[in-house]
Design a protein around this motif. Structure first.
Motif, PDB file in Angstrom:
ATOM      1  N   GLN A  50      37.418  71.541 -50.285  1.00 14.42           N
ATOM      2  CA  GLN A  50      37.939  70.712 -51.371  1.00 14.42           C
ATOM      3  C   GLN A  50      39.020  69.791 -50.815  1.00 14.42           C
ATOM      4  O   GLN A  50      39.985  70.236 -50.202  1.00 14.42           O
ATOM      5  CB  GLN A  50      38.518  71.599 -52.479  1.00 14.42           C
ATOM      6  N   LEU A  53      44.674  65.655 -52.549  1.00 11.02           N
ATOM      7  CA  LEU A  53      45.132  64.317 -52.898  1.00 11.02           C
ATOM      8  C   LEU A  53      46.290  63.939 -51.985  1.00 11.02           C
ATOM      9  O   LEU A  53      47.324  64.609 -51.967  1.00 11.02           O
ATOM     10  CB  LEU A  53      45.571  64.274 -54.365  1.00 11.02           C
ATOM     11  N   GLU A  91      34.522  66.645 -55.576  1.00 17.77           N
ATOM     12  CA  GLU A  91      35.152  65.659 -56.440  1.00 17.77           C
ATOM     13  C   GLU A  91      36.020  64.707 -55.614  1.00 17.77           C
ATOM     14  O   GLU A  91      36.809  65.150 -54.777  1.00 17.77           O
ATOM     15  CB  GLU A  91      35.999  66.363 -57.498  1.00 17.77           C
ATOM     16  N   LYS A  93      39.060  62.234 -55.379  1.00 20.15           N
ATOM     17  CA  LYS A  93      40.325  62.083 -56.096  1.00 20.15           C
ATOM     18  C   LYS A  93      41.099  60.904 -55.530  1.00 20.15           C
ATOM     19  O   LYS A  93      41.174  60.705 -54.321  1.00 20.15           O
ATOM     20  CB  LYS A  93      41.172  63.353 -55.956  1.00 20.15           C
ATOM     21  N   TYR A  94      41.657  60.124 -56.447  1.00 22.43           N
ATOM     22  CA  TYR A  94      42.532  59.013 -56.088  1.00 22.43           C
ATOM     23  C   TYR A  94      43.806  59.104 -56.924  1.00 22.43           C
ATOM     24  O   TYR A  94      43.786  59.588 -58.069  1.00 22.43           O
ATOM     25  CB  TYR A  94      41.850  57.667 -56.332  1.00 22.43           C
ATOM     26  N   GLU A  95      44.888  58.614 -56.353  1.00 26.41           N
ATOM     27  CA  GLU A  95      46.148  58.650 -57.084  1.00 26.41           C
ATOM     28  C   GLU A  95      46.119  57.745 -58.304  1.00 26.41           C
ATOM     29  O   GLU A  95      46.775  58.016 -59.306  1.00 26.41           O
ATOM     30  CB  GLU A  95      47.297  58.243 -56.156  1.00 26.41           C
ATOM     31  N   ASP A  97      43.895  57.466 -60.445  1.00 25.18           N
ATOM     32  CA  ASP A  97      43.305  58.135 -61.603  1.00 25.18           C
ATOM     33  C   ASP A  97      44.384  58.782 -62.465  1.00 25.18           C
ATOM     34  O   ASP A  97      44.330  58.710 -63.701  1.00 25.18           O
ATOM     35  CB  ASP A  97      42.298  59.185 -61.143  1.00 25.18           C
ATOM     36  N   GLN A  98      45.364  59.397 -61.836  1.00 24.82           N
ATOM     37  CA  GLN A  98      46.448  60.014 -62.602  1.00 24.82           C
ATOM     38  C   GLN A  98      47.297  58.957 -63.301  1.00 24.82           C
ATOM     39  O   GLN A  98      47.666  59.114 -64.469  1.00 24.82           O
ATOM     40  CB  GLN A  98      47.319  60.856 -61.678  1.00 24.82           C
TER      41      GLN A  98
END
Length: 260
Positions: A50, A53, A91, A93-95, A97-98
């Motif tokens: 996994q 980030l 998955e 993940k990008y910063e 998105d938050q």
């Protein structure tokens, strides 16, 4: 049940045996390739790692005179996946998105604004410089706030997430107010030169609401009458011995006054 199916692993051996037994006339052309690159012999699949980030920050490191770029890894404890979801794709993940989720949670009506979806080359970073919020050729929207906040986090020393969010929102509100003022001035100038505009969205909405309210009042009156009639059918109309019809009482008062 309970046994491994090794048919796919023995496909080359099966083809050679069929050629030797005369079941097929010639050896398939892929036999040599399978001999050079045999199928995997590992029957147990390992869970893919996994990805964490990674965040880029510009911080003042003790012992150095200039801020340095620091990469931080956000470690978040997650519940173990179920067996049916264990081998699904990892998955991404990008910063952003938050940041995007936080902005649109605080500004849900920004999602109701019309947007133009046009395919691009994916090189927005080369065309836009997020030192400023408003970019030429790009409409001001929530994505502008997200990219501006990310630029502040990556390029301003010791910048926190809340501070960058406040700065980006302040610039966004100021530009939105400027757009509203320009829109009102343009409408006033057009009306001064003879332009006639129809009802606004607010006026149309109020008219529809009034129509719905009048329709509801008529429905409520009918429902109230139906409920009253049902109650009277079970209980009966209230009657008293000395009660008189209001119309007859008024007629009696008028005759008494005439005689007097």
């Amino acid at each position: 049940m309970g046994r491994y199916n090794l048919t796919a692993l023995r496909v080359r051996q099966t083809a050679i045996q069929q050629k030797a037994a005369g079941k097929i006339s010639r050896t398939p052309p892929w036999v040599a390739a399978v001999a050079d690159i045999p199928p995997t012999q590992v029957l147990v699949r390992t869970q893919p790692p996994q990805h964490q980030l990674v965040q880029q920050r510009l911080k003042t490191v003790p012992g150095s005179s200039k801020p340095q770029v620091v990469f931080e890894t956000q470690e978040k404890l997650r519940k173990p996946k179920r067996a049916s979801r264990m081998f699904q794709p990892v998955e991404i993940k990008y910063e952003e998105d938050q940041l995007r989720q936080e902005f649109f949670r605080d500004h849900p009506w920004e999602l109701a604004r019309p947007r133009v979806l046009v395919e691009t080359s994916g090189k927005d970073h080369a065309r836009h410089n997020w030192r400023r919020l408003q970019q030429p050729g790009k409409k001001l929207d929530g994505e502008s706030v997200v990219q501006r906040q990310l630029w502040l986090l990556n390029n301003v020393p010791n910048m926190t997430k809340s501070e960058s969010y406040d700065i980006a929102r302040r610039e966004f509100y100021r530009l939105r107010l400027q757009e509203d003022i320009e829109r009102r001035v343009a409408a006033e100038e057009a009306e001064a030169t003879g332009a006639v505009f129809g009802p606004t969205r607010l006026e149309v909405g109020m008219e529809l609401e009034n129509q719905e309210y009048e329709r509801w009042k008529e429905w409520a009156k009918v429902e109230a009458q139906v409920l009253t009639q049902k109650a009277a059918a079970f209980v009966g109309a209230p009657e008293s011995a000395g009660a008189e019809d209001p119309l007859e009482a008024e007629d009696g008062d008028e005759s008494t006054t005439a005689e007097a």
